[in-house]
Design a protein around this motif. Sequence first.
Motif, PDB file in Angstrom:
ATOM      1  N   GLY A  25       0.811  -1.217   0.000  1.00 52.67           N
ATOM      2  CA  GLY A  25       0.000   0.000   0.000  1.00 52.67           C
ATOM      3  C   GLY A  25       0.842   1.263   0.000  1.00 52.67           C
ATOM      4  O   GLY A  25       0.361   2.340   0.356  1.00 52.67           O
ATOM      5  N   LEU A  26       2.100   1.162  -0.414  1.00 45.99           N
ATOM      6  CA  LEU A  26       3.031   2.296  -0.379  1.00 45.99           C
ATOM      7  C   LEU A  26       3.235   2.829  -1.798  1.00 45.99           C
ATOM      8  O   LEU A  26       3.932   2.220  -2.611  1.00 45.99           O
ATOM      9  CB  LEU A  26       4.370   1.869   0.228  1.00 45.99           C
ATOM     10  CG  LEU A  26       4.284   1.240   1.635  1.00 45.99           C
ATOM     11  CD1 LEU A  26       5.658   0.806   2.109  1.00 45.99           C
ATOM     12  CD2 LEU A  26       3.652   2.205   2.622  1.00 45.99           C
ATOM     13  N   ASP A  31       1.985   7.715   2.202  1.00 39.57           N
ATOM     14  CA  ASP A  31       1.788   6.316   2.602  1.00 39.57           C
ATOM     15  C   ASP A  31       2.966   5.817   3.437  1.00 39.57           C
ATOM     16  O   ASP A  31       2.789   5.082   4.405  1.00 39.57           O
ATOM     17  CB  ASP A  31       1.635   5.424   1.370  1.00 39.57           C
ATOM     18  CG  ASP A  31       0.516   5.877   0.451  1.00 39.57           C
ATOM     19  OD1 ASP A  31      -0.457   6.460   0.960  1.00 39.57           O
ATOM     20  OD2 ASP A  31       0.624   5.655  -0.768  1.00 39.57           O
ATOM     21  N   HIS A  35       3.658   4.278   7.545  1.00 36.90           N
ATOM     22  CA  HIS A  35       4.078   2.871   7.561  1.00 36.90           C
ATOM     23  C   HIS A  35       5.085   2.744   8.700  1.00 36.90           C
ATOM     24  O   HIS A  35       6.284   2.893   8.510  1.00 36.90           O
ATOM     25  CB  HIS A  35       4.700   2.498   6.207  1.00 36.90           C
ATOM     26  CG  HIS A  35       4.956   1.016   6.054  1.00 36.90           C
ATOM     27  ND1 HIS A  35       3.937   0.122   5.845  1.00 36.90           N
ATOM     28  CD2 HIS A  35       6.106   0.289   6.100  1.00 36.90           C
ATOM     29  CE1 HIS A  35       4.447  -1.096   5.742  1.00 36.90           C
ATOM     30  NE2 HIS A  35       5.762  -1.012   5.904  1.00 36.90           N
ATOM     31  N   LYS A 681      -7.359   6.921   3.281  1.00 35.80           N
ATOM     32  CA  LYS A 681      -6.959   6.863   1.880  1.00 35.80           C
ATOM     33  C   LYS A 681      -7.710   5.787   1.092  1.00 35.80           C
ATOM     34  O   LYS A 681      -7.148   4.828   0.598  1.00 35.80           O
ATOM     35  CB  LYS A 681      -5.460   6.614   1.765  1.00 35.80           C
ATOM     36  CG  LYS A 681      -4.901   6.972   0.378  1.00 35.80           C
ATOM     37  CD  LYS A 681      -3.564   6.361   0.171  1.00 35.80           C
ATOM     38  CE  LYS A 681      -3.166   6.435  -1.297  1.00 35.80           C
ATOM     39  NZ  LYS A 681      -2.058   5.544  -1.617  1.00 35.80           N
TER      40      LYS A 681
END
Length: 689
Positions: A25-26, A31, A35, A681
């Motif tokens: 999901g980066l 993002d 993390h 997001k």
Amino acid sequence: MATQPTAAPSKKKTSTMAQRLERLGLVAPADFVVHLPIRYEDETHVQAIAEVHPGLSVQVEGTILSVDVQQRPRRQLHAVIEDESGRLSLRWIHFYPSQIKALAVGRQIRVRGEIRQGFNGLEMVHPKLSNAGAALARALTPVYPTTDGLTQPSLRKCIAQALEQADLRDTLPTALRDELQLMPFQEAIRLLHYPPPDLSYERLFHEGHPAWNRIKFDELLAQQLSLAAARQARRAQKAQPLAARHSALEQQLRASLPFQLTSAQERVVNEIAHDMARDFPMHRLLQGDVGSGKTIVATLAATQAIASGYQVAIMAPTEILAEQHYVKIKAWLDPLGVPLVWLTGSLSAKKKHEAYEALRTGAATLAVGTQALIQEHVQFQRLGLVILDEQHRFGVGQRLELSRKGDKANRSGNTLIPHQLNMSATPIPRTLAMSYFADLDVSAIDELPPGRSPVITKLASDARRPEIMDRVRAEVAQGRQAYWVCPLVEESEALQLQTAIDTHLVLTQALPEVRIGLIHGRQSATEKAQIMDAFRAHELDVLVATTVIEVGVDVANASLMIIEHAERFGLAQLHQLRGRVGRGHIQSVCVLLYQTPLSHIARARLQAMYETTDGFEIARRDLAQRGPGEFMGMRQSGQAVLRFASLDTDAALIEQAQEVAVVLRDQYPNAAAAHMQRWMKGREELLRS
């Protein structure tokens, strides 16, 4: 589009790196910012071997005393190192020739890893190697969630670049943040990615560090904002008001009942009736412990829809549970002239076609069934109310599919959505209701009907099996019935569990005077229905079963429940099974038959069952043991929404986040939007199903 916070020497490698990062999901710098590490390694000092103990992640230095490749019990590389205080074994199950060369006898090395208790004393398995005497880290080293092919150094580099590129402005207004005594966002984020040298692991993780508190609060606040948005969106939808409360049909039903509703039942009936009379769709969760009387509450809601000129669909996850509802509701409504249909996959083609026609034409006003209700051929003339029992056992798509069968356009062109009532016999703990279910209206039947005694729970080891059989014989001699539940149908060598088939054979031989039946999931629907009918009619004394009877079985004369290998069942499942007895006025007993040795978790489950029959307390302990993802079953899409906060320990933060979400939406809408963008997001939809 945001710049990818990574650099690579070749186009091919950039693509591969980007794909790996995207799996986490980066994508955008924002993002990477959130993390956060899952743990930290303390590489700031070297410990003496004599000071280490199992469970500790440590770094030690020593001289290699021996190295050898052992062949038993499997091929593995083994070494022993020594410092001035003691010796430590090192072991590699997977290794390469280069590793053997690096372990030269007499060499001084530094190793890092978790200490375990091995067969020959303390050991490290697959430790990290480095040169003894190398410079030590100045601060804790973050370890991030990663994926195949993405190393920690690569990930740290990407995060470092992202922290330089991303917008780290605080989403909380300064006055609000100060009032809550929260650490500024940028300060908290930088500290967690780069712990200062004087910050210990204990202080960071076990003493409620302000940086983690800020992150947990932000995450919970984002969840509350998302749920509030989901509620607002639902209220913007349109539904047909079903306002026929206190109708002649309802009054006739109440007059025909052989019992009075409890005050808790009356309260939730009123809550549901109020929702159904509004012009936006009801989305209410009705929770109540096993035997609390949810079915009659659902039936009264159905009479309100039917009296308003609309149809009702009741869907259950298993045929046994669906049939139980159908038999009960038909007995109540058939004499009042309400036409019902029964629809499951096992019906003949002719019976299905008759049911389809009755629903399409409106000849039937109430349908009870399984997932067969959502098949393409099923059409309703005017579906106004959908009732889902054990709703967490349906997928999101299945729940939506049934609801969509009632979508109709009104004269204004708006789509009218059916009202929806979800039912669950697994009570939701308060923290879970405050977080994952905060967008729903929740009703709770928190008292049992009068005359029902709590089930007595007894624990018995497998060695007491003959004694348990004598108890079965005694119950049957008094004209009562019993269940004997087993976890598997066929023998599994891996689990070595007593099976339902074997148990049925053993009991039949040991108790020749007792009529014993067998029911399990691999039988046809017709076979299961015949066996259950025979048990209800007291043509069978004992029913040996798998967990197919977990929900929906209601036989008032059954007073004894024996659960084989109780240590293998989950807490919620044990509680559901226990709820199959105690349905009448007879004092009932549930025996949890277990095999030793018990694991810590199994012991905690059995202890909880022994200590309480309160479904809400059982649910609280189950949540603490399993976490929200497993606890919610089919609502698993919400599992990943809380990554840092804990429902078990952060109840105070959840309450605070609820209050702040209201303030932020009302007074700081731009800040609320920015906060949602940072933390959710696009994941808001995970919470709306």
